[in-house]
Enzyme design. Structure first.
Site, PDB file in Angstrom:
ATOM      1  N   ARG A  36     -17.561  29.265  13.076  1.00 39.24           N
ATOM      2  CA  ARG A  36     -18.989  28.992  13.162  1.00 39.24           C
ATOM      3  C   ARG A  36     -19.834  30.023  12.432  1.00 39.24           C
ATOM      4  NH1 ARG A  36     -16.666  26.686  17.437  1.00 39.24           N
ATOM      5  NH2 ARG A  36     -17.197  24.489  17.670  1.00 39.24           N
ATOM      6  N   HIS A  66      -7.626  25.006   9.318  1.00 44.49           N
ATOM      7  CA  HIS A  66      -8.854  24.202   9.359  1.00 44.49           C
ATOM      8  C   HIS A  66     -10.014  25.068   8.902  1.00 44.49           C
ATOM      9  CE1 HIS A  66     -12.004  21.488  10.552  1.00 44.49           C
ATOM     10  NE2 HIS A  66     -11.124  20.584  10.934  1.00 44.49           N
ATOM     11  N   TYR A  69     -16.770  25.059  10.000  1.00 44.25           N
ATOM     12  CA  TYR A  69     -17.618  23.872  10.142  1.00 44.25           C
ATOM     13  C   TYR A  69     -18.907  23.932   9.321  1.00 44.25           C
ATOM     14  CZ  TYR A  69     -14.647  23.007  14.186  1.00 44.25           C
ATOM     15  OH  TYR A  69     -13.578  22.795  15.000  1.00 44.25           O
ATOM     16  N   HIS A 106     -13.858  19.176   6.300  1.00 44.24           N
ATOM     17  CA  HIS A 106     -14.670  17.972   6.470  1.00 44.24           C
ATOM     18  C   HIS A 106     -15.482  17.779   5.195  1.00 44.24           C
ATOM     19  CE1 HIS A 106     -14.687  18.642  11.138  1.00 44.24           C
ATOM     20  NE2 HIS A 106     -13.486  18.446  10.659  1.00 44.24           N
ATOM     21  N   GLU A 142     -10.575  15.423   5.554  1.00 44.38           N
ATOM     22  CA  GLU A 142     -10.430  14.771   6.857  1.00 44.38           C
ATOM     23  C   GLU A 142     -11.442  13.636   7.002  1.00 44.38           C
ATOM     24  OE1 GLU A 142     -10.333  17.409  10.246  1.00 44.38           O
ATOM     25  OE2 GLU A 142     -10.562  15.751  11.673  1.00 44.38           O
ATOM     26  N   ASP A 176      -7.855  11.820  11.446  1.00 49.55           N
ATOM     27  CA  ASP A 176      -8.062  12.193  12.842  1.00 49.55           C
ATOM     28  C   ASP A 176      -8.166  10.888  13.645  1.00 49.55           C
ATOM     29  OD1 ASP A 176      -9.598  12.752  15.285  1.00 49.55           O
ATOM     30  OD2 ASP A 176      -9.856  14.774  14.468  1.00 49.55           O
ATOM     31  N   HIS A 179     -11.609  10.289  15.260  1.00 52.69           N
ATOM     32  CA  HIS A 179     -12.628   9.932  14.271  1.00 52.69           C
ATOM     33  C   HIS A 179     -12.421   8.502  13.754  1.00 52.69           C
ATOM     34  CE1 HIS A 179     -12.879  14.526  13.228  1.00 52.69           C
ATOM     35  NE2 HIS A 179     -13.096  14.277  14.498  1.00 52.69           N
ATOM     36  N   HIS A 213      -4.379  14.241  12.868  1.00 51.76           N
ATOM     37  CA  HIS A 213      -4.918  14.909  14.055  1.00 51.76           C
ATOM     38  C   HIS A 213      -4.827  13.920  15.204  1.00 51.76           C
ATOM     39  CE1 HIS A 213      -7.587  18.067  11.816  1.00 51.76           C
ATOM     40  NE2 HIS A 213      -6.345  18.469  11.980  1.00 51.76           N
ATOM     41  N   ASP A 226     -18.000  12.008  18.225  1.00 53.02           N
ATOM     42  CA  ASP A 226     -16.838  12.867  18.009  1.00 53.02           C
ATOM     43  C   ASP A 226     -16.663  13.819  19.183  1.00 53.02           C
ATOM     44  OD1 ASP A 226     -14.796  14.435  17.117  1.00 53.02           O
ATOM     45  OD2 ASP A 226     -15.900  15.326  15.443  1.00 53.02           O
ATOM     46  N   HIS A 228     -13.363  14.941  21.532  1.00 52.30           N
ATOM     47  CA  HIS A 228     -11.937  14.762  21.769  1.00 52.30           C
ATOM     48  C   HIS A 228     -11.621  14.773  23.260  1.00 52.30           C
ATOM     49  CE1 HIS A 228     -11.245  16.745  17.555  1.00 52.30           C
ATOM     50  NE2 HIS A 228     -12.038  15.706  17.515  1.00 52.30           N
ATOM     51  N   GLU A 258      -5.779  18.452  18.563  1.00 53.17           N
ATOM     52  CA  GLU A 258      -7.009  19.256  18.602  1.00 53.17           C
ATOM     53  C   GLU A 258      -7.709  19.016  19.931  1.00 53.17           C
ATOM     54  OE1 GLU A 258      -8.934  17.680  15.051  1.00 53.17           O
ATOM     55  OE2 GLU A 258      -8.749  19.648  14.128  1.00 53.17           O
TER      56      GLU A 258
HETATM   57 ZN    ZN Z   1     -13.277  15.684  15.857  1.00 50.64          ZN
HETATM   58 MN    MN Z   2     -11.676  18.567  11.625  1.00 43.09          MN
HETATM   59 MN    MN Z   3      -9.759  16.650  13.419  1.00 41.43          MN
END
Ligand code: ZN
Ligand code: MN
Ligand code: MN
Length: 279
Positions: A36, A66, A69, A106, A142, A176, A179, A213, A226, A228, A258
């Site tokens: 982040r 990964h 973000y 992403h 992704e 994913d 997603h 994922h 989104d 999980h 994830e």
């Molecule tokens: Zn996600």
């Molecule tokens: Mn991701």
């Molecule tokens: Mn993912």
């Protein structure tokens, strides 16, 4: 079955491997920096050495990274776009140093400039990064849940990006499940999974699907949300995951969880997936 989970790197990058092995994984996904923030320091040679040694000790393959973000290669704002390029570039260099096989990111959000413009920006950025970093690590795009102006909920969008990249053989895709489900594919039904596999194969080609994922979803199909959920505890359900991980076209793919971390020694998601696996 190749099964990994996204694990914490608290205490050092090399600490990820024991965490993965302790819950029964033979693969792993990590961040190589605070996901982040923008800040990043060099990975020292000694740190990379410790990382490779721990990996060997716990026999973890592959290592999936990964990206942060905040990175938005689709941004129409030059300052954020350039910042994103240099951030992804330095993550890519880290991956090379650590010997990670894949770097997942992403695709980004066009924030109003439009899909075509956004796709162009992403491809242009990837061309710069691939030109400047020489490594065997593959970059994976992704798929997204499709909220707001995000790009990549449709496989055709990912394909358009890949087609505009010169060294596209260095790119692959990560699907994913959460997603895909909230974007459009009703994986809770057999037909939904078949539709996803056929679409992906027709549009991108299943050979380019490198990582999956595995996440259940707190929200229903086609809501673009989104969040999980633990496997079998969401709207996708455990029978859908049983179908997915045993499917002849998917069973040899790399599966990465994830889902939230459990506050105990075992990981119920890893245990459940192993029970659902048929060989
Ligand atoms: Zn996600
Ligand atoms: Mn991701
Ligand atoms: Mn993912």
């Amino acid at each position: 079955m190749i099964i990994g989970k996204h694990v914490s790197i608290a205490g050092g990058l090399d600490k990820a491997f024991k965490r993965a092995a302790d819950i029964g994984c033979n693969a792993v996904q990590i961040f190589v920096k605070n996901p982040r923030g923008w800040k990043m320091r060099e990975v020292e040679a000694e740190e990379a050495e410790k990382f490779r040694a721990a990996r060997q000790k716990f026999n973890i393959n592959p290592v999936v990274v990964h990206a942060a973000y905040l990175i938005n290669l689709a941004s129409p704002k030059d300052q954020l776009w350039e910042k994103s390029i240099s951030a992804l570039k330095s993550e890519y260099q880290r991956c090379d140093r650590l010997g990670a096989e894949y770097l997942i990111f992403h695709p980004g959000s066009h924030t109003g400039s439009g899909l075509e413009k956004g796709i162009e920006r992403i491809a242009k950025a990837l061309n710069i990064i691939l030109n400047e970093v020489d490594t065997k690590t593959m970059i994976l795009l992704e798929n997204t849940a499709g909220a707001g102006t995000s790009i990549g909920e449709k496989f055709s969008q990912l394909k358009e990006i890949i087609d505009q990249v010169d060294q596209s053989e260095r790119l692959g895709v990560c699907i994913d499940s959460c997603h895909a489900f909230t974007a459009q594919y009703n994986l809770a039904e057999t037909e939904g999974l078949e539709e996803l596999i056929n679409d992906f194969n027709n549009i991108i080609g299943l050979d380019n699907l490198k990582v999956m994922h595995l996440n259940d979803s707190k929200y229903d199909c086609c809501t673009n949300k989104d969040e999980h959920a633990h496997i079998g505890k969401g709207k996708i359900g455990s029978s859908a995951f049983k179908r997915l991980i045993n499917h002849s076209k998917l069973k040899d793919k790399i599966f990465i969880l994830e889902t939230p971390w459990f506050d105990k020694e075992e990981d119920d998601d890893v245990i459940l997936l192993k029970e659902l696996r048929e060989d």
